[in-house]
Design an enzyme around this catalytic site. Structure first.
Site, mmCIF file in Angstrom:
data_model
loop_
_atom_site.group_PDB
_atom_site.id
_atom_site.type_symbol
_atom_site.label_atom_id
_atom_site.label_comp_id
_atom_site.label_asym_id
_atom_site.label_seq_id
_atom_site.Cartn_x
_atom_site.Cartn_y
_atom_site.Cartn_z
ATOM 1 N N GLU A 353 1.184 -1.025 -0.002
ATOM 2 C CA GLU A 353 -0.516 -0.094 -0.203
ATOM 3 C C GLU A 353 1.016 1.440 -0.508
ATOM 4 O OE1 GLU A 353 -2.472 -0.734 3.670
ATOM 5 O OE2 GLU A 353 -3.628 -2.143 2.183
ATOM 6 N N GLU A 458 -6.548 -9.808 -2.763
ATOM 7 C CA GLU A 458 -7.409 -9.530 -0.929
ATOM 8 C C GLU A 458 -8.873 -9.353 -1.236
ATOM 9 O OE1 GLU A 458 -5.801 -6.688 2.425
ATOM 10 O OE2 GLU A 458 -4.065 -7.091 1.032
#
Length: 584
Positions: A353, A458
């Site tokens: 991220e 995810e």
């Protein structure tokens, strides 16, 4: 899994229901339904001349500006002008823009029951600003696509949208940099019905499956009526699920999980805060125990994650470190975890991220991420190194992680890797509220133009009455896209509730989401068995997904044997049939 002849049986573990002839007929009728083919092509290069408009422009009038400004008008405070390039290419220019949204626009009518795929080519007079395509609709503004535009060459915008209410709409192009001219050409907006959209899934699957012909003989003579049973052992396009330390001491969870999935990611157990809660005191006991279970059941593991840019998820002792100590700690972390699990993982999320957060880059410099990937490559050059990020597919309004911004970061890291640039891989988290299917598919098109592996890492969907439906939509988009290599569902079980989406209750009975997953695993041959028998000439033929298989053959004379084989993916226009010769 399907076969080329009727009468075969398709079943899954614990499922005695078989496809009927009527179901096969319906599927064949659906596959033959006429539909506009979807164009998966996208360009990530800045070109001297734009490509022709996809779908001939679709419902856009005068898409290539060969009729001057016919169909086009001004949006906001700007001057629009029709121009010709020296190569005779025609386009429109918006100049003297006084607002981000000011520029060229096109009016049309959009419908709620359709899915729209959008593309255009843009250029700017100077700099490299982000340019967006936006639709003004009765219920608000809808972002369709974004790209980093350049001067002197054309960049492709590709995206998509759906609308909340049918009615008039207005397309325009915006940039926060009002000093630049925006040039536009080859604009396309193609509508699809939901039936057409779903037919693209079927078409894509059929294009990649390969026909396999098995011939059974004894001493050179064909053996008729031999029973054939084919099981897929490893999928060429895996669908896995995250897990956590609850699998260590819960037999019910372990049985449910290992009977379904061939791939996994540990939810938290490989993260830095789990492995080194105190500086210098490393603890891999839980992740080691989980790895032992996965090896026992031949389940492949993705490494998640080495470093996380979010400041909230650092080991408690890390934020107070000075620059030199932080570099030393990071180096030790990378060497420790990567060396320990080298040869045991199928890939690593190296920096998590880092389009949204910058804990390490703020302390170690803007080039820190590239350095981390270079370090990772030097430790283990044998596995893909993923840039794992959220909202690249989920939220088209998130300017931090658009496909264009993702690609810019990817290219920055690839440049640092030098000759090992192809070791990079694309990780897209996929935490959805309501999936926007045209935007998901078009964004995957853009990222797939890199020719790098893409994993949806995810996948989950916010709890709602439509949760299971939305999950199925996302999984189908991922599995059936030619650029996607694999998927992980983010549903590690916890007795107090999963991260956002569970597949079972606490007794490991499937929820609606779990039923969707089981249905798709069966449909895609991942947890299915195909059965039939050889014909009079000793042949049995089937159409199989890419993957590794085991065939069991039982002959009329009570002979039996098994053999493993691998099916490579088929790419158009390859129509070769794979022949497997088995002698009893």
């Amino acid at each position: 899994m399907t076969a080329s002849i009727l009468g075969i049986k398709i079943h899954s573990k614990g499922d005695k229901n078989n496809y009927t002839a009527m179901e096969v007929w319906k599927k064949e009728r659906f596959m033959k339904a006429k539909a506009v083919s979807y164009d998966y092509t996208a360009s990530i290069e800045c070109l001297a001349q734009p490509h022709k408009a996809q779908y001939g422009g679709g419902i856009i009038k005068n898409p290539e500006f060969n009729e001057g400004l016919n169909g086009w008008s001004t949006f906001g405070n700007a001057i629009i002008q029709h121009r010709n390039e020296s190569n005779a290419n025609k386009f429109v220019v918006a100049r003297k823009r006084t607002q981000p949204q000011a520029g060229v626009s096109h009016k049309l009518y959009l419908q709620t029951n359709l899915l729209y795929t959008f593309s255009a080519w843009v250029q700017v007079s100077e700099g490299k600003p982000l340019v967006r395509a936006v639709f003004k609709t009765p219920t608000g503004f809808k972002h369709a696509a974004a790209t980093v535009a350049e001067s002197g060459c054309w960049s492709m915008l590709k995206g998509g949208l759906t609308v909340d209410a049918s009615g008039p709409a207005q397309l325009f192009f915006e940039s926060q940099d009002t000093s630049v001219e925006i040039w536009v050409d080859s604009v396309s907006l193609q509508p699809f019905t939901h039936e057409e959209w779903n037919s693209h899934h079927v078409d894509n699957i059929e294009k990649t499956k390969r026909r396999v012909r098995i011939r059974v003989d004894a001493q050179g003579n064909p053996v008729a009526n031999s029973k054939i049973s084919i099981k897929q052992k490893v999928s060429g396009k895996p669908v896995g699920c995250a897990t956590n330390n609850n699998i260590l001491n819960n037999a019910g969870y372990q049985n449910w999980f290992t009977s379904r999935f061939t791939h996994t990611t540990f939810e938290n157990e490989m993260k830095w805060y789990s492995n080194e809660p105190s500086r210098g005191k490393e603890d891999y006991s839980i992740s080691d125990s989980m790895m032992a279970i996965m090896k026992q059941h031949n389940i492949a593991v993705r490494g998640h994650n080495i470093l996380w840019e979010d400041p909230h998820y650092q080991p408690s002792w890390v934020p107070s470190l000075g620059q030199n100590d932080l570099w030393a700690a990071v180096s030790n972390r990378m060497n420790s975890v990567m060396t320990k699990y080298k040869g045991q993982l199928i890939g690593w999320d190296v920096v998590n991220e880092n389009l949204h957060f910058n804990f390490f880059e703020s302390k170690l410099g803007a080039g820190a991420s590239s350095t981390f990937y270079k370090m990772a490559s030097s430790i283990d050059s044998s596995v893909p190194l993923f840039l794992n990020e959220f909202n690249t597919l989920e939220e088209k309004g998130d300017s931090k992680s658009t496909p264009a911004k993702y690609l810019a970061k990817l290219w920055e890291i690839q440049k640092a890797l030098g000759a090992n640039y192809k070791q990079m891989a694309i990780g897209l988290e996929c935490h959805f509220d309501v999936p926007n299917l045209p935007y998901i598919r078009s964004s995957l098109d853009t990222l797939a133009a890199t020719k790098l592996p893409i994993w949806l890492t995810e996948i989950d969907v916010k709890n709602s009455p439509n949760q299971a439906t939305y999950l199925e939509q996302v999984l189908r988009e991922g599995h059936n896209h030619p650029g996607v290599s694999g998927m992980i569902i983010w549903s590690a079980w916890r007795p107090e509730g999963c991260y956002r989406m569970c597949l079972t209750d606490n007794n490991f009975n499937n929820l609606a989401t779990g039923n969707v997953v089981d249905k798709l695993l069966k449909e895609w041959g991942i947890k299915a068995t195909l059965e039939g028998q050889t014909d009079a000439h000793g042949f049995f033929e089937a159409s199989l997904f890419h993957g590794e298989y085991e065939v069991e053959i039982s002959g009329p004379a009570n002979t039996s044997l098994s053999q493993s084989f691998k099916v490579e993916p088929r790419h158009e226009p390859d129509h070769q049939i794979m022949l497997l010769q088995v002698s009893t």
